[in-house]
Design a protein around this motif. Structure first.
Motif, PDB file in Angstrom:
ATOM      1  N   LYS A 195       0.834  -1.208   0.000  1.00 25.69           N
ATOM      2  CA  LYS A 195       0.000   0.000   0.000  1.00 25.69           C
ATOM      3  C   LYS A 195       0.866   1.255   0.000  1.00 25.69           C
ATOM      4  CE  LYS A 195      -3.912  -2.145   2.314  1.00 25.69           C
ATOM      5  NZ  LYS A 195      -4.681  -2.263   3.561  1.00 25.69           N
ATOM      6  N   MET A 196       1.923   1.237   0.819  1.00 24.01           N
ATOM      7  CA  MET A 196       2.805   2.386   0.915  1.00 24.01           C
ATOM      8  C   MET A 196       3.540   2.604  -0.412  1.00 24.01           C
ATOM      9  SD  MET A 196       6.057   2.659   3.460  1.00 24.01           S
ATOM     10  CE  MET A 196       6.485   1.018   2.934  1.00 24.01           C
ATOM     11  N   ARG A 197       4.027   1.528  -1.014  1.00 25.96           N
ATOM     12  CA  ARG A 197       4.780   1.663  -2.265  1.00 25.96           C
ATOM     13  C   ARG A 197       3.877   2.101  -3.412  1.00 25.96           C
ATOM     14  NH1 ARG A 197       9.183  -3.304  -2.022  1.00 25.96           N
ATOM     15  NH2 ARG A 197      10.052  -2.682  -0.032  1.00 25.96           N
ATOM     16  N   ILE A 198       2.638   1.628  -3.434  1.00 20.96           N
ATOM     17  CA  ILE A 198       1.704   2.077  -4.456  1.00 20.96           C
ATOM     18  C   ILE A 198       1.435   3.573  -4.284  1.00 20.96           C
ATOM     19  CG2 ILE A 198      -0.715   1.958  -5.213  1.00 20.96           C
ATOM     20  CD1 ILE A 198      -0.508  -1.105  -4.843  1.00 20.96           C
ATOM     21  N   LYS A 199       1.212   3.977  -3.058  1.00 19.97           N
ATOM     22  CA  LYS A 199       0.973   5.396  -2.771  1.00 19.97           C
ATOM     23  C   LYS A 199       2.161   6.235  -3.239  1.00 19.97           C
ATOM     24  CE  LYS A 199       0.088   8.532   1.089  1.00 19.97           C
ATOM     25  NZ  LYS A 199      -0.069   8.651   2.543  1.00 19.97           N
ATOM     26  N   ARG A 200       3.369   5.786  -2.907  1.00 18.55           N
ATOM     27  CA  ARG A 200       4.584   6.503  -3.279  1.00 18.55           C
ATOM     28  C   ARG A 200       4.749   6.557  -4.799  1.00 18.55           C
ATOM     29  NH1 ARG A 200       8.782   3.439  -0.880  1.00 18.55           N
ATOM     30  NH2 ARG A 200       8.680   2.168  -2.739  1.00 18.55           N
ATOM     31  N   SER A 201       4.501   5.430  -5.460  1.00 19.26           N
ATOM     32  CA  SER A 201       4.673   5.362  -6.919  1.00 19.26           C
ATOM     33  C   SER A 201       3.666   6.263  -7.627  1.00 19.26           C
ATOM     34  CB  SER A 201       4.519   3.913  -7.402  1.00 19.26           C
ATOM     35  OG  SER A 201       5.491   3.095  -6.800  1.00 19.26           O
ATOM     36  N   LYS A 202       2.429   6.244  -7.172  1.00 15.12           N
ATOM     37  CA  LYS A 202       1.404   7.099  -7.770  1.00 15.12           C
ATOM     38  C   LYS A 202       1.762   8.576  -7.590  1.00 15.12           C
ATOM     39  CE  LYS A 202      -2.852   5.996  -6.661  1.00 15.12           C
ATOM     40  NZ  LYS A 202      -4.031   5.439  -5.961  1.00 15.12           N
ATOM     41  N   ALA A 203       2.245   8.920  -6.401  1.00 12.66           N
ATOM     42  CA  ALA A 203       2.625  10.309  -6.133  1.00 12.66           C
ATOM     43  C   ALA A 203       3.785  10.736  -7.035  1.00 12.66           C
ATOM     44  CB  ALA A 203       2.999  10.473  -4.661  1.00 12.66           C
ATOM     45  N   LYS A 204       4.713   9.833  -7.242  1.00 15.09           N
ATOM     46  CA  LYS A 204       5.862  10.155  -8.088  1.00 15.09           C
ATOM     47  C   LYS A 204       5.421  10.373  -9.532  1.00 15.09           C
ATOM     48  CE  LYS A 204      10.637   8.717  -8.368  1.00 15.09           C
ATOM     49  NZ  LYS A 204      11.599   7.690  -7.968  1.00 15.09           N
ATOM     50  N   VAL A 205       4.522   9.500 -10.028  1.00 14.62           N
ATOM     51  CA  VAL A 205       4.013   9.648 -11.394  1.00 14.62           C
ATOM     52  C   VAL A 205       3.263  10.966 -11.531  1.00 14.62           C
ATOM     53  CG1 VAL A 205       2.311   8.733 -13.048  1.00 14.62           C
ATOM     54  CG2 VAL A 205       3.946   7.185 -11.941  1.00 14.62           C
ATOM     55  N   LYS A 206       2.435  11.294 -10.554  1.00 18.72           N
ATOM     56  CA  LYS A 206       1.664  12.544 -10.594  1.00 18.72           C
ATOM     57  C   LYS A 206       2.590  13.752 -10.581  1.00 18.72           C
ATOM     58  CE  LYS A 206      -2.240  14.965 -10.097  1.00 18.72           C
ATOM     59  NZ  LYS A 206      -1.906  16.282 -10.553  1.00 18.72           N
ATOM     60  N   LYS A 207       3.632  13.718  -9.759  1.00 17.59           N
ATOM     61  CA  LYS A 207       4.595  14.824  -9.685  1.00 17.59           C
ATOM     62  C   LYS A 207       5.302  15.003 -11.031  1.00 17.59           C
ATOM     63  CE  LYS A 207       8.635  16.294  -7.013  1.00 17.59           C
ATOM     64  NZ  LYS A 207       9.784  16.197  -7.879  1.00 17.59           N
ATOM     65  N   LEU A 208       5.739  13.902 -11.629  1.00 19.98           N
ATOM     66  CA  LEU A 208       6.408  13.980 -12.930  1.00 19.98           C
ATOM     67  C   LEU A 208       5.454  14.493 -14.010  1.00 19.98           C
ATOM     68  CD1 LEU A 208       8.480  10.688 -12.761  1.00 19.98           C
ATOM     69  CD2 LEU A 208       9.407  13.013 -12.828  1.00 19.98           C
ATOM     70  N   PHE A 209       4.192  14.063 -13.938  1.00 21.02           N
ATOM     71  CA  PHE A 209       3.191  14.542 -14.895  1.00 21.02           C
ATOM     72  C   PHE A 209       2.978  16.048 -14.733  1.00 21.02           C
ATOM     73  CE2 PHE A 209      -1.267  15.583 -15.848  1.00 21.02           C
ATOM     74  CZ  PHE A 209      -1.242  15.349 -17.217  1.00 21.02           C
TER      75      PHE A 209
END
Length: 193
Positions: A167-181
């Motif tokens: 759950k934590m890694r999914i949250k982190r990965s989604k946040a990273k993708v959103k930031k890059l977007f």
């Protein structure tokens, strides 16, 4: 047994038949079901289509030899994806290309929540470019979650980590993708007069 009857058998039934008889017709069905998915998992780590294709074939050769080790403690697909992931990581280690985790898992609390709709609204072309910029484990996690539609429990089992870590890694990965977007959008806005 007809080829249609073989195709209708469950993964576990096919594995049992392969182990008992060694009949490659059963293995061909497994290959047809999973080759493309395994390829996409491998390409998320390697980035090179030809190298990924070669490794995928090597993994399926090893898989045929190791099918007797499948104990049925998880679904065959979970076991297979774990087998492929571990084989890919072994390959990267041998080549001296093992990726390192960039973010500390303990920092997850400070990461903003990104909704699935926000993530899925990113255009495919841009998403592809963004996924190339994140850590291969983060990319693989998002692919399992959204492309393969795995449950978090299956991902945890596949990766050998706890459900809370998933759950934590999914949250982190989604946040990273959103930031890059967001950064990509901002650059695009600056370029447009």
């Amino acid at each position: 047994m007809s080829s249609e009857a073989i195709k209708d058998r469950s993964d576990e039934s096919l594995v049992e038949a392969i182990v008992q008889t060694g009949n490659t017709l059963y293995f061909d069905v497994i290959y047809q079901r999973y080759a493309q998915k395994i390829y996409y998992q491998i390409i998320s780590y390697l980035k090179d289509p030809e190298e990924a294709q070669d490794l995928m074939h090597d993994i399926f050769v090893k898989l045929y030899e190791k099918l007797g080790k499948f104990e049925g403690k998880s679904s065959f697909s979970t076991w297979l994806f774990s087998f492929a992931r571990n084989s890919t990581l072994d390959y990267l280690r041998k080549k001296g290309r093992m990726p390192r985790q960039e973010w500390d898992d303990h920092l997850a609390e400070s990461i903003p929540e990104v909704s699935d709709n926000e993530l899925l609204s990113i255009q495919t072309e841009r998403l592809g470019r963004i996924l190339e910029q994140i850590h291969p484990d983060e990319k693989a996690l998002l692919i399992m979650m959204y492309a393969h539609e795995w449950k978090m429990e299956e991902i945890a089992d596949h990766m050998g980590i706890s459900l809370s870590a998933v759950k934590m890694r999914i949250k982190r990965s989604k946040a990273k993708v959103k930031k890059l977007f967001d950064e990509m959008e901002e650059k695009s806005q600056r370029k447009t007069p």
